[in-house]
Design an enzyme around this catalytic site. Structure first.
Site, PDB file in Angstrom:
ATOM      1  N   TYR A 157      -5.079  -7.273  -6.383  1.00 38.81           N
ATOM      2  CA  TYR A 157      -4.150  -7.076  -5.267  1.00 38.81           C
ATOM      3  C   TYR A 157      -3.368  -8.365  -5.076  1.00 38.81           C
ATOM      4  O   TYR A 157      -3.950  -9.448  -5.017  1.00 38.81           O
ATOM      5  CB  TYR A 157      -4.929  -6.733  -3.988  1.00 38.81           C
ATOM      6  N   GLU A 180       4.581  -6.358  -2.294  1.00 38.69           N
ATOM      7  CA  GLU A 180       3.170  -5.992  -2.473  1.00 38.69           C
ATOM      8  C   GLU A 180       2.984  -5.336  -3.832  1.00 38.69           C
ATOM      9  O   GLU A 180       3.665  -4.364  -4.153  1.00 38.69           O
ATOM     10  CB  GLU A 180       2.720  -5.023  -1.372  1.00 38.69           C
TER      11      GLU A 180
END
Ligand code: GDP
Ligand code: MN
Length: 394
Positions: A109, A197
């Protein structure tokens, strides 16, 4: 403003981030055609909507035959995909992205966000990325890496290297990871994004680092500097109430309650939402009519508020500095007459020309409640709304 994944990937690529090869499709036939274009043995069909968590909602399918691709495309296109980020109404899938499938060894992530407390860009990363990232950040918050970027110097490669090492990556992968981190930061900085993101950023079987997903959000106030980004706007993904108001130059945000709000000043509008809640009601929207609001602008605000079919009562709260209460009153009267408004309406006026405004409202003979303070106005609108609902139920 948000953009689609395939658009985000195009931008990421421009900034040196590795992304899988892929192509856009508007029909099942095009989806199949994309497979032959990409060649290979496995493809991923991805619904393009402004939401994450598509995987869990059936919006990401790995396919091994062209028939599977066609069937997946058929299932997704035209469907309102409901994810835990879209709300129950879901978002319409009208285009797909077809990608070559990637062989995943690890899911990471990686996100860049504006941290309001730090007043800086913060990098958030985790070695355990993928679809369960929310649970991991809740259960093992200490496993999440956070790194603050100093705006005076920007992201430095030593800092990017530090993040890459904290992720426990194989030393051979560090240069690629640094390139990815620097690329994302440069994109954010140069394109005025307020969020980048990548979840997941993956390590592939072939020892490459690839952005498998990409979510970008841009600062609306800086879009004038990036006409190429502005062009990527997809109104079909926005709240129709917000599109309607936004196209008319109103600052409006849709909420879930029943009490419509027309207020001047963003701060006062926020306070009005709080007061409605404290009085036991739920606001239907945030709306700032702005300073110097003409009667026409007030009328337009009513139209925007009533465009939301859930609205059952309206509160107008104006503190007139640059505004004039008599103009606001004129606008309110025109709105009630022209729109044949039957629902409870409470108006609180204060400031410039307040007497003239109040007199206009009283002399209109219309069913308009008035209030002199915000607390009183909030109480009155919630009470009237509740008694109206009881009346209708009986
Ligand atoms: P999201 O659910 O909207 O965040 O969509 P993603 O693009 O992140 O895809 C969801 C999940 O599908 C990812 O976390 C991966 O585990 C999986 N996935 C997506 N693309 C591929 C791929 O090319 N190969 C494999 N093996 N898995 C993939
Ligand atoms: Mn994702």
């Amino acid at each position: 403003m948000d953009i689609h994944e395939y658009q985000a990937k195009e931008l990421l690529k421009r900034f040196g981030v590795n992304v899988p090869r892929g192509g856009i499709a508007y029909s099942p036939e095009q989806a199949v055609y994309r497979c032959s274009e990409l060649s290979g043995e496995k493809w991923v069909v991805k619904a393009q909507i402004h939401s994450g968590a598509r995987g869990k909602a059936g919006g990401v399918r790995i396919c091994s035959t062209e028939q599977e691709v066609e069937e997946s495309a058929q299932w997704m296109l035209g469907r309102k995909l409901v994810t835990h980020q879209t709300g129950p109404q879901g978002k319409l899938v009208n285009r797909l992205y077809i990608e070559e499938a990637t062989n995943i060894v690890q899911e990471i992530y990686l996100a860049f966000v504006m941290d309001r407390t730090e007043e800086r860009v913060v990098v958030v990363a985790s070695a355990q990325g993928g679809m369960e990232i929310e649970e991991i950040s809740e259960k093992e918050p200490e496993s999440i890496i956070r790194s603050v970027v100093d705006p005076a110097v920007g992201m430095q490669s030593f800092q990017a290297r530090e993040i890459a090492f904290s992720l426990g990556l194989d030393p051979a992968l560090i240069p690629q990871a640094v390139k990815t981190i620097m690329g994302c930061y440069n994109l954010m900085n140069q394109m005025d994004a307020n969020m980048v993101e990548i979840n997941p950023l993956v390590v592939t079987g072939g020892g490459e680092i690839v952005a498998l997903d990409g979510k970008l959000s841009f600062d609306d106030n800086a879009l004038f500097r990036h006409p190429d980004v502005s062009e990527l706007r997809d109104k079909s993904q926005e709240d129709p109430r917000e599109t309607y108001a936004g196209d008319r130059g109103l600052s409006y945000i849709g909420l879930d309650g029943k009490i419509g709000c027309i207020v001047n000043g963003a701060g006062l509008a926020m306070a009005t939402l709080d007061m409605i809640k404290m009085a036991g009601g739920e606001p239907a929207n945030f709306l700032d009519v702005g300073g110097g609001a003409s009667p026409e602008r007030v009328l337009m605000s009513f139209k925007a508020v009533l465009n939301d079919r859930n609205v059952e009562a309206i509160l107008v709260n104006i503190f007139a500095g640059i505004n004039r209460c008599d103009w606001i009153a004129e606008g309110v009267i025109r709105a009630v007459k022209e729109l044949d408004l039957k629902m409870p309406l409470v108006v609180r006026l204060s400031g410039t020309n307040v007497e003239e405004g109040m007199t206009l409202l009283k002399d209109s003979g219309l069913n308009i409640e008035t209030a002199s303070s915000l607390a009183e106005a909030a109480d009155k609108v919630v009470k009237s709304w509740k008694s109206k609902s009881i009346e209708e139920a009986v």
